[in-house]
Design an enzyme around this catalytic site. Structure first.
Site, PDB file in Angstrom:
ATOM      1  N   MET A  34     -14.920  -5.855  42.122  1.00 42.01           N
ATOM      2  CA  MET A  34     -14.539  -7.357  41.997  1.00 42.01           C
ATOM      3  C   MET A  34     -13.084  -7.276  41.445  1.00 42.01           C
ATOM      4  SD  MET A  34     -17.697  -9.803  41.010  1.00 42.01           S
ATOM      5  CE  MET A  34     -17.652  -9.309  39.030  1.00 42.01           C
ATOM      6  N   GLY A  35     -12.385  -6.128  41.831  1.00 38.61           N
ATOM      7  CA  GLY A  35     -11.042  -6.091  41.321  1.00 38.61           C
ATOM      8  C   GLY A  35     -10.814  -5.603  39.903  1.00 38.61           C
ATOM      9  N   TYR A  36      -9.535  -6.038  39.629  1.00 36.72           N
ATOM     10  CA  TYR A  36      -9.025  -5.460  38.127  1.00 36.72           C
ATOM     11  C   TYR A  36      -9.602  -4.308  37.744  1.00 36.72           C
ATOM     12  CZ  TYR A  36      -6.672  -6.875  34.148  1.00 36.72           C
ATOM     13  OH  TYR A  36      -5.335  -7.030  33.164  1.00 36.72           O
ATOM     14  N   LEU A  37      -9.199  -3.473  38.667  1.00 32.79           N
ATOM     15  CA  LEU A  37      -9.721  -1.884  38.693  1.00 32.79           C
ATOM     16  C   LEU A  37      -9.306  -1.154  37.441  1.00 32.79           C
ATOM     17  CD1 LEU A  37      -8.860  -1.421  42.572  1.00 32.79           C
ATOM     18  CD2 LEU A  37     -10.911  -2.189  41.542  1.00 32.79           C
ATOM     19  N   GLU A  39     -10.219   3.285  35.668  1.00 28.61           N
ATOM     20  CA  GLU A  39     -10.543   4.442  35.927  1.00 28.61           C
ATOM     21  C   GLU A  39     -12.190   4.622  36.372  1.00 28.61           C
ATOM     22  OE1 GLU A  39      -8.975   7.385  35.837  1.00 28.61           O
ATOM     23  OE2 GLU A  39      -7.088   6.241  35.643  1.00 28.61           O
ATOM     24  N   HIS A  41     -13.638   2.565  38.292  1.00 27.09           N
ATOM     25  CA  HIS A  41     -13.694   2.113  39.680  1.00 27.09           C
ATOM     26  C   HIS A  41     -13.076   3.347  40.488  1.00 27.09           C
ATOM     27  CE1 HIS A  41     -13.393  -2.099  38.172  1.00 27.09           C
ATOM     28  NE2 HIS A  41     -14.237  -2.274  39.028  1.00 27.09           N
ATOM     29  N   LYS A 153     -22.818   1.940  35.164  1.00 30.32           N
ATOM     30  CA  LYS A 153     -22.880   0.893  33.875  1.00 30.32           C
ATOM     31  C   LYS A 153     -23.757   0.080  34.277  1.00 30.32           C
ATOM     32  CE  LYS A 153     -19.613  -1.548  32.489  1.00 30.32           C
ATOM     33  NZ  LYS A 153     -20.124  -2.721  32.277  1.00 30.32           N
ATOM     34  N   GLN A 157     -28.219  -3.125  38.227  1.00 31.15           N
ATOM     35  CA  GLN A 157     -28.010  -3.751  39.440  1.00 31.15           C
ATOM     36  C   GLN A 157     -27.950  -2.317  40.636  1.00 31.15           C
ATOM     37  OE1 GLN A 157     -23.765  -5.833  40.184  1.00 31.15           O
ATOM     38  NE2 GLN A 157     -23.225  -3.452  40.361  1.00 31.15           N
ATOM     39  N   SER A 189     -14.834  -1.370  31.516  1.00 28.65           N
ATOM     40  CA  SER A 189     -15.135  -2.507  31.989  1.00 28.65           C
ATOM     41  C   SER A 189     -13.985  -3.578  32.298  1.00 28.65           C
ATOM     42  CB  SER A 189     -16.434  -3.269  31.232  1.00 28.65           C
ATOM     43  OG  SER A 189     -16.399  -4.573  31.706  1.00 28.65           O
TER      44      SER A 189
HETATM   45  O1  PAF Z   1     -20.704  -4.190  40.189  1.00 27.11           O
HETATM   46  C1  PAF Z   1     -19.758  -5.316  40.596  1.00 27.11           C
HETATM   47  O2  PAF Z   1     -18.477  -5.299  40.511  1.00 27.11           O
HETATM   48  C2  PAF Z   1     -20.223  -6.354  41.544  1.00 27.11           C
HETATM   49  O3  PAF Z   1     -21.504  -6.979  40.904  1.00 27.11           O
HETATM   50  C3  PAF Z   1     -20.412  -6.118  42.935  1.00 27.11           C
HETATM   51  C4  PAF Z   1     -21.230  -4.864  43.159  1.00 27.11           C
HETATM   52  C5  PAF Z   1     -18.804  -5.492  43.693  1.00 27.11           C
HETATM   53  C6  PAF Z   1     -20.811  -7.069  43.908  1.00 27.11           C
HETATM   54  O4  PAF Z   1     -19.992  -8.409  43.617  1.00 27.11           O
END
Ligand code: PAF
Length: 287
Positions: A34-37, A39, A41, A153, A157, A189
Site C-alpha cells: 500500500m506504498g509508503y515503503l 526496509e 517492503h 508481520k 493475512q 510498519s
Molecule cells: O499488507 C498490505 O500492505 C496489504 O494488506 C496488501 C496485501 C497490499 C493488500 O492491500
C-alpha cells in the site's frame, strides 16, 4: 545505480506487460503493497527478485480493507519517495492503479475466506480480510505472477492469502518473508510514522512482551494462559498502551491453543493501540 522503472496505471496495460514477459519466458514476482515503503517492503522485493526474472511492485491503498472509522484517508502516501526507493532495487514495473480503475462504479464482487478470517484480527476488523482477499485476487489477475511475496508481520493475512491461493487454484507460489525490525526491535510498519516520540518508545512494549514470552517458553512453560498473563503484566506499566489481544495460535490454522506441544509451530500474536495508532506484531515459535 538507479534502475528505470515502468509505471503502469491500468489493469489492461498490466496484463499486456505481464503477457509480454511470459512470451519471453520470464517468471514474474509480485510484491503487493500500500506504498509508503520501508526496509520491510524492500526485503520483500529482494525475496521476489531472488526467485523471479522480473519483479512487479503494486502500490494501492485499498479502500475496501479499511473499516469506517479506520485511517484510510490519512494513511501515509508518498509515491515519488516510493519510486526513488524502488529504483535502488531490482524492480521492473510498479503497478499503480487508481481506486476507480480497480473498483468501477458497478463493482459487486468480493472474495472471502471463511474460517481463519473470523478470529484475532477478524474480531477487531470484521471487514478487513474480505477487502484484502478481494484486492489480492484482483492483483493476481492483473499481474499474473508466478510468485507473490508477503510479510510475516501480517501473519494472519499471509495465512489467509495462502488458503485463498490454494482454494481458488491461482497456481501462484506464496512466499512469506521474515519481519524486519528497527534496531531497537520495533517491527517496521508504514503506520509507525503516526507515533509521537514518547509513543515510539512506548511501542517497544510489543517486542518486550514477545521476548518475555520466548523466555518463558525456553524455560519450559507450555501453558498459554500463563504465558499470556505474564506478557499482559508488561502492558499495565505503559499508559499509552491499550492492548486489544494477545493470542497463541497454531501456525497454519490460527486455532487458539491451551498447551504447546513438541513438534508443532505457533504464532504469538499481538494487537495493541499505542495512543491512537494500532500496531500488530508476532513471533513464530517452533518447538
Ligand atoms: O499488507 C498490505 O500492505 C496489504 O494488506 C496488501 C496485501 C497490499 C493488500 O492491500
Amino acid at each position: 545505480m538507479k534502475n528505470q522503472i515502468k509505471i503502469i496505471e491500468t489493469c489492461a496495460q498490466m496484463r499486456e506487460y505481464s503477457l509480454n514477459l511470459k512470451t519471453e519466458n520470464k517468471t514474474i514476482g509480485l510484491v503487493p503493497t500500500m506504498g509508503y515503503l520501508h526496509e520491510g517492503h524492500l526485503s520483500l522485493v529482494d525475496a521476489a527478485s531472488e526467485k523471479c526474472d522480473a519483479v512487479v511492485v503494486s502500490i494501492f491503498v485499498n479502500p475496501t480493507q479499511f473499516g469506517k472509522n479506520e485511517d484510510f484517508s490519512k494513511y501515509p502516501r508518498n509515491f515519488e519517495r516510493d519510486i526513488e526507493l524502488l529504483s535502488q532495487k531490482k524492480v521492473d514495473a510498479v503497478f499503480f492503479p487508481s481506486a476507480k480503475e480497480i473498483y468501477s462504479e458497478n463493482y459487486q464482487t468480493y472474495v472471502e475466506v471463511e474460517e481463519i478470517t473470523k478470529k484475532q484480527e477478524g474480531e477487531f476488523r470484521p471487514e478487513h480480510f474480505k477487502g484484502v482477499t478481494t484486492i489480492v485476487s484482483i492483483l493476481f489477475n492483473c499481474v499474473k505472477p508466478d510468485v507473490a511475496v508477503f510479510g510475516r508481520k501480517d501473519a494472519q493475512q499471509a495465512a489467509i492469502i495462502k488458503r485463498m491461493t490454494d482454494d481458488l487454484q491461482f497456481g501462484i507460489k506464496v512466499i512469506v518473508a521474515p519481519i524486519i525490525r528497527e534496531i531497537d526491535g520495533l517491527a517496521m510498519s508504514s503506520r509507525n510514522v503516526y507515533l509521537s516520540g514518547k509513543e515510539r518508545k512506548d511501542a517497544l512494549v510489543l517486542r518486550k512482551s514477545l521476548d518475555s514470552a520466548v523466555k518463558m517458553i525456553e524455560s519450559g512453560e507450555r501453558n498459554t494462559k500463563k504465558i499470556i498473563s505474564g506478557m499482559k503484566g508488561l502492558y499495565s506499566k505503559v499508559d499509552s498502551a491499550e492492548l486489544q489481544y494477545i493470542r497463541i495460535v497454531e501456525e497454519k490454522s490460527f486455532q487458539e491453543i491451551e498447551i504447546l506441544d513438541k513438534g508443532n509451530s505457533y504464532y504469538i500474536l499481538i494487537a495493541c493501540k499505542i495512543g491512537a495508532t494500532r500496531l500488530i506484531d508476532n513471533e513464530l515459535i517452533g518447538l
